[in-house]
Design an enzyme around this catalytic site. Structure first.
Site, PDB file in Angstrom:
ATOM      1  N   GLN A  34       0.820  -1.211   0.000  1.00 37.55           N
ATOM      2  CA  GLN A  34       0.000   0.000   0.000  1.00 37.55           C
ATOM      3  C   GLN A  34       0.854   1.261   0.000  1.00 37.55           C
ATOM      4  OE1 GLN A  34      -2.907  -0.243   3.172  1.00 37.55           O
ATOM      5  NE2 GLN A  34      -3.367  -2.364   2.693  1.00 37.55           N
ATOM      6  N   CYS A  35       1.911   1.228  -0.751  1.00 33.91           N
ATOM      7  CA  CYS A  35       2.892   2.310  -0.809  1.00 33.91           C
ATOM      8  C   CYS A  35       2.750   3.063  -2.134  1.00 33.91           C
ATOM      9  CB  CYS A  35       4.292   1.691  -0.689  1.00 33.91           C
ATOM     10  SG  CYS A  35       5.662   2.854  -0.804  1.00 33.91           S
TER      11      CYS A  35
END
Length: 181
Positions: A34-35
Protein backbone atom coordinates in the site's frame (compact mmCIF):
# COMPACT_ATOMS: atom_id res chain seq x y z
CA UNK A 1 31.44 -10.73 5.15
CA UNK A 2 28.71 -11.03 2.51
CA UNK A 3 24.96 -11.47 2.23
CA UNK A 4 25.58 -15.23 2.28
CA UNK A 5 25.97 -15.05 6.07
CA UNK A 6 22.23 -14.34 6.45
CA UNK A 7 19.05 -16.33 6.20
CA UNK A 8 15.35 -15.49 6.07
CA UNK A 9 12.01 -17.26 6.10
CA UNK A 10 10.12 -17.77 2.87
CA UNK A 11 6.41 -17.02 2.69
CA UNK A 12 5.89 -20.73 3.40
CA UNK A 13 7.88 -20.40 6.65
CA UNK A 14 10.99 -22.27 5.50
CA UNK A 15 14.32 -20.83 6.62
CA UNK A 16 16.57 -20.23 3.61
CA UNK A 17 20.22 -19.27 3.66
CA UNK A 18 21.10 -16.56 1.19
CA UNK A 19 24.07 -18.77 0.39
CA UNK A 20 21.54 -20.73 -1.69
CA UNK A 21 21.80 -17.82 -4.15
CA UNK A 22 25.60 -17.98 -4.41
CA UNK A 23 26.74 -17.24 -7.95
CA UNK A 24 23.62 -15.20 -8.75
CA UNK A 25 23.22 -11.45 -9.12
CA UNK A 26 20.67 -10.36 -6.52
CA UNK A 27 18.42 -7.38 -6.08
CA UNK A 28 17.19 -7.29 -2.48
CA UNK A 29 14.16 -5.03 -2.01
CA UNK A 30 11.98 -4.11 0.96
CA UNK A 31 8.46 -3.94 -0.41
CA UNK A 32 4.94 -2.92 0.64
CA UNK A 33 1.49 -3.39 -0.85
CA UNK A 34 0.00 0.00 0.00
CA UNK A 35 2.89 2.31 -0.81
CA UNK A 36 3.16 5.07 -3.38
CA UNK A 37 5.95 2.98 -4.91
CA UNK A 38 4.01 -0.31 -5.03
CA UNK A 39 3.76 0.07 -8.81
CA UNK A 40 7.46 -0.89 -8.86
CA UNK A 41 6.36 -4.53 -8.41
CA UNK A 42 5.44 -4.50 -12.09
CA UNK A 43 8.92 -3.43 -13.20
CA UNK A 44 10.59 -5.75 -10.68
CA UNK A 45 8.72 -8.67 -12.22
CA UNK A 46 9.66 -7.53 -15.74
CA UNK A 47 13.34 -7.35 -14.75
CA UNK A 48 13.14 -10.77 -13.15
CA UNK A 49 11.54 -12.28 -16.25
CA UNK A 50 14.09 -10.61 -18.52
CA UNK A 51 17.22 -11.71 -16.62
CA UNK A 52 16.38 -14.77 -14.50
CA UNK A 53 17.80 -17.14 -17.12
CA UNK A 54 21.11 -15.26 -16.90
CA UNK A 55 21.48 -15.76 -13.14
CA UNK A 56 19.49 -12.82 -11.78
CA UNK A 57 17.19 -13.14 -8.76
CA UNK A 58 15.07 -10.58 -6.94
CA UNK A 59 14.42 -11.18 -3.24
CA UNK A 60 11.38 -9.35 -1.87
CA UNK A 61 11.04 -8.56 1.84
CA UNK A 62 7.70 -7.05 2.86
CA UNK A 63 7.93 -4.42 5.59
CA UNK A 64 5.27 -2.60 7.59
CA UNK A 65 7.56 -0.04 9.25
CA UNK A 66 6.78 2.88 6.97
CA UNK A 67 3.34 4.41 7.57
CA UNK A 68 1.80 0.93 8.04
CA UNK A 69 1.89 0.29 4.30
CA UNK A 70 2.09 -3.51 4.66
CA UNK A 71 -0.56 -4.21 7.33
CA UNK A 72 -1.72 -7.65 6.20
CA UNK A 73 -0.49 -11.13 7.03
CA UNK A 74 2.21 -12.90 5.04
CA UNK A 75 -0.59 -14.77 3.24
CA UNK A 76 -2.25 -11.45 2.36
CA UNK A 77 1.03 -10.15 0.97
CA UNK A 78 1.63 -13.30 -1.07
CA UNK A 79 -1.90 -13.20 -2.51
CA UNK A 80 -1.65 -9.50 -3.36
CA UNK A 81 1.73 -9.84 -5.11
CA UNK A 82 0.70 -12.93 -7.03
CA UNK A 83 -2.74 -11.80 -8.15
CA UNK A 84 -2.10 -8.10 -8.68
CA UNK A 85 1.41 -8.17 -10.17
CA UNK A 86 2.04 -11.82 -11.11
CA UNK A 87 5.12 -11.91 -8.87
CA UNK A 88 7.16 -15.09 -9.30
CA UNK A 89 10.45 -13.97 -7.77
CA UNK A 90 11.18 -15.20 -4.22
CA UNK A 91 9.28 -13.39 -1.49
CA UNK A 92 10.08 -13.69 2.19
CA UNK A 93 8.05 -13.15 5.33
CA UNK A 94 7.54 -9.64 6.65
CA UNK A 95 10.57 -8.14 8.39
CA UNK A 96 11.65 -4.89 9.96
CA UNK A 97 14.39 -3.19 7.98
CA UNK A 98 15.48 -0.44 10.38
CA UNK A 99 15.94 0.33 14.07
CA UNK A 100 16.55 -2.13 16.92
CA UNK A 101 14.29 -4.89 15.56
CA UNK A 102 15.69 -4.80 12.04
CA UNK A 103 16.46 -8.08 10.32
CA UNK A 104 20.25 -8.49 10.50
CA UNK A 105 20.46 -8.65 6.69
CA UNK A 106 19.10 -5.12 6.36
CA UNK A 107 21.29 -3.79 9.15
CA UNK A 108 24.25 -5.21 7.23
CA UNK A 109 23.08 -3.84 3.85
CA UNK A 110 22.56 -0.33 5.22
CA UNK A 111 25.95 -0.39 6.94
CA UNK A 112 27.75 -1.40 3.74
CA UNK A 113 25.92 1.02 1.42
CA UNK A 114 24.94 4.22 3.23
CA UNK A 115 22.04 6.45 2.26
CA UNK A 116 22.97 8.69 -0.68
CA UNK A 117 19.81 10.78 -0.80
CA UNK A 118 16.52 10.63 -2.67
CA UNK A 119 15.99 11.60 -6.29
CA UNK A 120 14.16 14.87 -5.69
CA UNK A 121 12.80 15.01 -9.25
CA UNK A 122 10.92 11.70 -8.94
CA UNK A 123 7.13 12.08 -9.34
CA UNK A 124 6.40 10.64 -5.87
CA UNK A 125 9.26 12.47 -4.12
CA UNK A 126 7.29 15.58 -3.18
CA UNK A 127 4.66 13.50 -1.34
CA UNK A 128 7.31 11.30 0.27
CA UNK A 129 9.35 14.27 1.53
CA UNK A 130 6.29 15.93 3.03
CA UNK A 131 5.20 12.72 4.76
CA UNK A 132 8.65 12.07 6.23
CA UNK A 133 9.15 15.70 7.25
CA UNK A 134 5.76 16.00 8.96
CA UNK A 135 5.23 12.55 10.46
CA UNK A 136 8.55 10.69 10.56
CA UNK A 137 11.56 13.03 10.65
CA UNK A 138 13.44 10.36 12.62
CA UNK A 139 13.61 8.27 9.42
CA UNK A 140 16.18 10.65 7.97
CA UNK A 141 18.71 10.09 10.78
CA UNK A 142 21.70 7.89 9.91
CA UNK A 143 22.15 5.50 7.02
CA UNK A 144 19.25 3.19 7.76
CA UNK A 145 16.56 2.28 5.26
CA UNK A 146 14.43 5.38 4.72
CA UNK A 147 11.33 3.96 2.98
CA UNK A 148 9.82 1.02 1.15
CA UNK A 149 11.30 -0.14 -2.15
CA UNK A 150 14.91 0.52 -1.21
CA UNK A 151 16.95 -1.76 -3.47
CA UNK A 152 20.37 -3.31 -2.91
CA UNK A 153 22.29 -4.81 -5.83
CA UNK A 154 24.50 -7.79 -4.94
CA UNK A 155 27.19 -9.30 -7.19
CA UNK A 156 27.75 -13.02 -7.80
CA UNK A 157 30.16 -13.21 -4.82
CA UNK A 158 27.60 -11.81 -2.37
CA UNK A 159 29.07 -8.30 -2.18
CA UNK A 160 26.81 -5.28 -1.93
CA UNK A 161 27.56 -3.26 -5.07
CA UNK A 162 24.97 -0.50 -5.01
CA UNK A 163 21.99 0.94 -3.16
CA UNK A 164 19.03 2.50 -4.93
CA UNK A 165 16.41 4.40 -2.96
CA UNK A 166 12.68 4.13 -3.53
CA UNK A 167 12.85 7.22 -5.76
CA UNK A 168 15.12 5.39 -8.21
CA UNK A 169 13.10 3.88 -11.03
CA UNK A 170 14.01 0.40 -12.12
CA UNK A 171 14.87 1.56 -15.64
CA UNK A 172 17.79 3.39 -14.02
CA UNK A 173 18.80 0.24 -12.11
CA UNK A 174 18.74 -2.05 -15.15
CA UNK A 175 22.14 -1.00 -16.64
CA UNK A 176 23.77 -1.79 -13.28
CA UNK A 177 22.20 -5.25 -13.32
CA UNK A 178 23.33 -5.85 -16.90
CA UNK A 179 26.88 -4.86 -16.01
CA UNK A 180 27.02 -7.58 -13.34
CA UNK A 181 25.48 -10.24 -15.57
Amino acid sequence: MSVYHYSAKTMAGKSVSLEDYKGKVLLIVNVASQCGFTYQYEDLQKLYDRYKDRGFVILGFPCNQFADQEPGTNDDVHTFCTLRYGVTFPMFQKVNVRDADAHPLFTYLASVKPFQGFNETHSVAKILFQLIREKHPEYMVGDSIKWNFTKFLIDREGNVVNRFESTTDLLDVEPHIEALL
